[in-house]
Design a protein around this motif. Structure first.
Motif, PDB file in Angstrom:
ATOM      1  N   PRO A   1       0.801  -1.236   0.000  1.00 12.93           N
ATOM      2  CA  PRO A   1       0.000   0.000   0.000  1.00 12.93           C
ATOM      3  C   PRO A   1       0.826   1.275   0.000  1.00 12.93           C
ATOM      4  CG  PRO A   1       0.185  -0.802   2.238  1.00 12.93           C
ATOM      5  CD  PRO A   1       0.955  -1.764   1.378  1.00 12.93           C
ATOM      6  N   TRP A   2       2.164   1.175  -0.171  1.00 10.19           N
ATOM      7  CA  TRP A   2       3.005   2.372  -0.082  1.00 10.19           C
ATOM      8  C   TRP A   2       3.110   3.087  -1.426  1.00 10.19           C
ATOM      9  CZ3 TRP A   2       4.589  -2.463   1.787  1.00 10.19           C
ATOM     10  CH2 TRP A   2       4.517  -2.591   3.180  1.00 10.19           C
ATOM     11  N   GLY A   3       3.035   2.372  -2.496  1.00 11.33           N
ATOM     12  CA  GLY A   3       3.234   2.973  -3.808  1.00 11.33           C
ATOM     13  C   GLY A   3       1.963   3.578  -4.383  1.00 11.33           C
ATOM     14  N   ASN A   4       2.140   4.282  -5.477  1.00  8.67           N
ATOM     15  CA  ASN A   4       1.034   4.869  -6.222  1.00  8.67           C
ATOM     16  C   ASN A   4       0.993   4.215  -7.597  1.00  8.67           C
ATOM     17  OD1 ASN A   4      -1.002   6.515  -7.180  1.00  8.67           O
ATOM     18  ND2 ASN A   4      -0.188   8.337  -6.165  1.00  8.67           N
ATOM     19  N   GLU A   5      -0.181   3.917  -8.067  1.00  3.69           N
ATOM     20  CA  GLU A   5      -0.303   3.122  -9.276  1.00  3.69           C
ATOM     21  C   GLU A   5      -1.100   3.833 -10.353  1.00  3.69           C
ATOM     22  OE1 GLU A   5      -0.318  -1.370  -7.283  1.00  3.69           O
ATOM     23  OE2 GLU A   5      -2.117  -0.572  -8.267  1.00  3.69           O
ATOM     24  N   ILE A   6      -0.741   3.497 -11.581  1.00  3.04           N
ATOM     25  CA  ILE A   6      -1.546   3.835 -12.758  1.00  3.04           C
ATOM     26  C   ILE A   6      -2.035   2.522 -13.349  1.00  3.04           C
ATOM     27  CG2 ILE A   6      -1.403   4.630 -15.145  1.00  3.04           C
ATOM     28  CD1 ILE A   6       0.447   6.838 -14.198  1.00  3.04           C
ATOM     29  N   ARG A   7      -3.314   2.430 -13.616  1.00  9.13           N
ATOM     30  CA  ARG A   7      -3.892   1.201 -14.180  1.00  9.13           C
ATOM     31  C   ARG A   7      -4.506   1.535 -15.526  1.00  9.13           C
ATOM     32  NH1 ARG A   7      -8.494  -2.060 -14.336  1.00  9.13           N
ATOM     33  NH2 ARG A   7      -8.168  -4.261 -13.803  1.00  9.13           N
ATOM     34  N   VAL A   8      -4.082   0.829 -16.556  1.00 10.98           N
ATOM     35  CA  VAL A   8      -4.456   1.180 -17.929  1.00 10.98           C
ATOM     36  C   VAL A   8      -5.109  -0.012 -18.612  1.00 10.98           C
ATOM     37  CG1 VAL A   8      -3.654   2.087 -20.136  1.00 10.98           C
ATOM     38  CG2 VAL A   8      -2.478   2.740 -18.022  1.00 10.98           C
ATOM     39  N   GLY A   9      -6.327   0.183 -19.054  1.00  7.77           N
ATOM     40  CA  GLY A   9      -7.040  -0.781 -19.874  1.00  7.77           C
ATOM     41  C   GLY A   9      -7.459  -0.146 -21.189  1.00  7.77           C
ATOM     42  N   VAL A  10      -8.259  -0.854 -21.947  1.00 12.88           N
ATOM     43  CA  VAL A  10      -8.687  -0.365 -23.255  1.00 12.88           C
ATOM     44  C   VAL A  10      -9.499   0.921 -23.116  1.00 12.88           C
ATOM     45  CG1 VAL A  10     -10.176  -0.860 -25.234  1.00 12.88           C
ATOM     46  CG2 VAL A  10      -8.618  -2.612 -24.388  1.00 12.88           C
ATOM     47  N   LEU A  11     -10.408   0.951 -22.165  1.00 10.38           N
ATOM     48  CA  LEU A  11     -11.291   2.107 -22.037  1.00 10.38           C
ATOM     49  C   LEU A  11     -10.519   3.353 -21.615  1.00 10.38           C
ATOM     50  CD1 LEU A  11     -14.171   3.101 -22.270  1.00 10.38           C
ATOM     51  CD2 LEU A  11     -14.572   2.403 -19.910  1.00 10.38           C
TER      52      LEU A  11
ATOM     53  N   THR B   1      -5.390   7.007 -12.992  1.00  5.79           N
ATOM     54  CA  THR B   1      -4.961   6.696 -11.631  1.00  5.79           C
ATOM     55  C   THR B   1      -5.724   5.505 -11.040  1.00  5.79           C
ATOM     56  OG1 THR B   1      -4.540   7.610  -9.440  1.00  5.79           O
ATOM     57  CG2 THR B   1      -6.571   8.294 -10.527  1.00  5.79           C
ATOM     58  N   ASN B   2      -5.008   4.759 -10.225  1.00  6.36           N
ATOM     59  CA  ASN B   2      -5.601   3.654  -9.486  1.00  6.36           C
ATOM     60  C   ASN B   2      -5.636   3.956  -7.994  1.00  6.36           C
ATOM     61  OD1 ASN B   2      -6.782   1.048  -9.513  1.00  6.36           O
ATOM     62  ND2 ASN B   2      -4.880   0.137  -8.764  1.00  6.36           N
ATOM     63  N   ASP B   3      -5.406   5.229  -7.649  1.00  5.46           N
ATOM     64  CA  ASP B   3      -5.354   5.655  -6.255  1.00  5.46           C
ATOM     65  C   ASP B   3      -6.450   6.689  -6.031  1.00  5.46           C
ATOM     66  OD1 ASP B   3      -3.349   5.852  -3.683  1.00  5.46           O
ATOM     67  OD2 ASP B   3      -4.260   7.784  -4.145  1.00  5.46           O
ATOM     68  N   LEU B   4      -7.282   6.470  -5.032  1.00  4.14           N
ATOM     69  CA  LEU B   4      -8.455   7.315  -4.827  1.00  4.14           C
ATOM     70  C   LEU B   4      -8.073   8.708  -4.333  1.00  4.14           C
ATOM     71  CD1 LEU B   4     -11.410   6.854  -5.336  1.00  4.14           C
ATOM     72  CD2 LEU B   4     -11.690   6.123  -2.978  1.00  4.14           C
ATOM     73  N   PHE B   5      -7.071   8.811  -3.470  1.00  6.80           N
ATOM     74  CA  PHE B   5      -6.688  10.136  -2.990  1.00  6.80           C
ATOM     75  C   PHE B   5      -5.984  10.933  -4.079  1.00  6.80           C
ATOM     76  CE2 PHE B   5      -4.076  13.255  -0.730  1.00  6.80           C
ATOM     77  CZ  PHE B   5      -5.058  13.866   0.026  1.00  6.80           C
TER      78      PHE B   5
END
Length: 501
Positions: A69-79, A131-135
């Motif tokens: 839970p320490w990192g920040n993520e980008i999540r990429v799909g087709v949409l 982004t995959n992070d809510l904050f």
């Protein structure tokens, strides 16, 4: 890791740092930097779209390579990749279509400031998409709000300053509710990454714990984003913001800013809470009711307007209602219809604002209906483009609006309680759309009286406004593509939603 997987993060960083760069440039060079940034990001997003489509599954980019839970993520799909490409196209054409108005309506010393705001706005939209992070999403919601407020008030007259103040007040209210919802959600799950929250929410749903805090969190986030995207009755800031800002600002605000918030809400529904839990929570019934109300009341307000710009603005209230009504149906095809309408509305609303500016250029810069007689003859391209946009909003076959309304009708079929309400609302809203849009089309093709000829009316040829002409032609083509070749886009939306799970 493939090099192309770095492109989403690079796109956000490029648009973020191009803002400060424009602050040390004059307006001419800031415009060139802005155009180059949009084009480069559009090309990188196209590469990402091709890569993800070929991969057949989403990928995750970890900034700094730190795991949850320490990192920040980008999540990429087709949409996500498709929306990034689409947003870049709309922004590029909207900027091209408003070149003349920006030069006339914005002080020379503030030209570069305008491009700073546009670059930051693009950065925030890309972050909301990826982004995959809510904050992190909340942080860029605030950046989006500030940038949009700057685009409204940079024209520096009394109406735009008032509109910007009203926009800021309503947006801060929505942001505050969104932040409270995120805080509630964090307090019961202990996570900010969307995928981690989803796992905890599923466990809590099975155990039955924290049902009330979860419901409160969902309601707060939904209402907050509904306020920011101008769902009726939270739309009071919208007519002035769209009606009195520059044409590029109006096109970007109506087509992209509200859609960024809606896309974030879709991610919350699917990737944070889970669509099955959303449907069982009954929150969608509230969205359905307000969506239907927005469809009708937005159109009624548009009929009453005497200004073409404010009429188009009120039309956006009705179209936002369509999108939330689709969510409220609580079905997969309802969400597909809403996302398709996001695309349709973005392509059509920018077309209408830019075409309307061409018609007012030919009518002594007047936005009032009584001054627009014969404007379609004086600016033939703007008249034809406005007619295409109007027919799309009404839902005539061949145009994008027809496909989205057809999808909404299909989504409603067989629904136990909402089918009849949805079909009636679609029929009534379509009739009301026809009233105010066809009234405008008839007016611009009604020859002007002799008195009207002396009020600054003039004939404008395409070559006099090359940027606006190119933008109008491209928007018309885009609208026809969405209307005549909708199946690949629908399949892409469906595949993207499947990757959300």
């Amino acid at each position: 890791m493939a090099f192309v997987q770095n492109f989403p993060f690079m796109s956000i960083i490029l648009s973020l740092f191009s803002g400060p760069l424009c602050s040390v440039l004059d307006g001419k060079w800031a415009k060139k930097v802005n155009t180059a940034v949009i084009v480069i990001i559009g090309l990188m997003s196209s590469c990402v779209l091709g890569y993800v489509a070929g991969l057949g599954e989403p990928f995750i980019y970890r900034m700094g390579h730190f795991p949850a839970p320490w990192g920040n993520e980008i999540r990429v799909g087709v949409l996500e990749a498709f929306m990034a490409v689409f947003f870049c196209v709309i922004m590029l054409l909207s900027m091209a279509g408003g070149v003349r108005e920006r030069l006339l309506q914005i002080e020379e010393s503030k030209q570069n400031l305008y491009y700073i705001m546009v670059n930051l706005l693009l950065c925030s939209l890309l972050a909301l998409i990826y982004t995959n992070d809510l904050f992190t999403a909340y942080v860029f919601v605030e950046i989006n709000t500030i940038s949009a407020c700057g685009l409204i008030m940079i024209r520096q007259n009394g109406r735009t300053i008032e509109a910007a103040a009203r926009y800021m007040i309503m947006s801060l209210l929505g942001s505050g509710l969104l932040l409270l919802g995120i805080c509630f959600l964090y307090s019961v799950t202990g996570h900010l990454l969307m995928s981690n929250i989803r796992q905890q929410v599923e466990m809590l749903a099975v155990s039955g714990e924290y049902r009330i805090p979860l419901m409160v969190s969902l309601v707060l986030m939904s209402v907050g984003l509904a306020i920011k995207s101008a769902l009726y009755p939270f739309h009071t800031w919208l007519p002035d913001a769209y009606g009195y800002s520059t044409v590029s600002s109006a096109a970007i605000l109506s087509s992209l800013v509200s859609k960024g918030y809606i896309f974030l809400l879709i991610k919350i529904f699917y990737r944070v809470i889970g669509f099955e839990i959303i449907c069982s929570s009954k929150v969608i019934h509230i969205l359905f009711v307000f969506g239907v109300m927005g469809m009708i009341m937005g159109s009624v307000s548009a009929i009453k307007e005497e200004s073409i710009r404010r009429m188009i603005a009120y039309s956006s209230v009705a179209q936002i209602g369509y999108i939330y009504m689709g969510f409220g149906l609580g079905t997969e095809i309802g969400v597909v219809a809403s996302i398709y309408h996001v695309l349709s509305h973005a392509a059509t609303k920018s077309l209408l604002f830019i075409a309307a500016s061409g018609l007012t250029d030919a009518s002594g810069d007047s936005v009032r209906y009584e001054e627009l007689h014969g404007a379609g003859f004086r600016h033939r391209l703007a008249g034809a483009a406005f007619t295409v946009g109007a027919l799309s909003m009404v839902g005539l076959p061949m145009f994008s609006g027809f496909i989205s309304k057809l999808l909404f009708a299909q989504a409603a079929m067989g629904h136990e309680y909402k089918m009849l309400i949805t079909l009636i609302a679609l029929a009534v809203s379509t009739i009301l759309n026809a009233v105010y849009f066809m009234k405008t089309v008839i007016r611009i093709y009604t020859p002007a009286s002799q008195d009207g000829e002396s009020k600054g009316n003039r004939i404008i040829h395409m070559r006099e406004q090359p940027g606006k002409s190119a933008a109008l032609i491209c928007f018309v083509i885009l609208n026809l593509i969405l209307g005549l070749n909708s199946e690949p886009v629908i399949h892409m939306i469906e595949a993207g939603l499947e990757m959300f799970r």
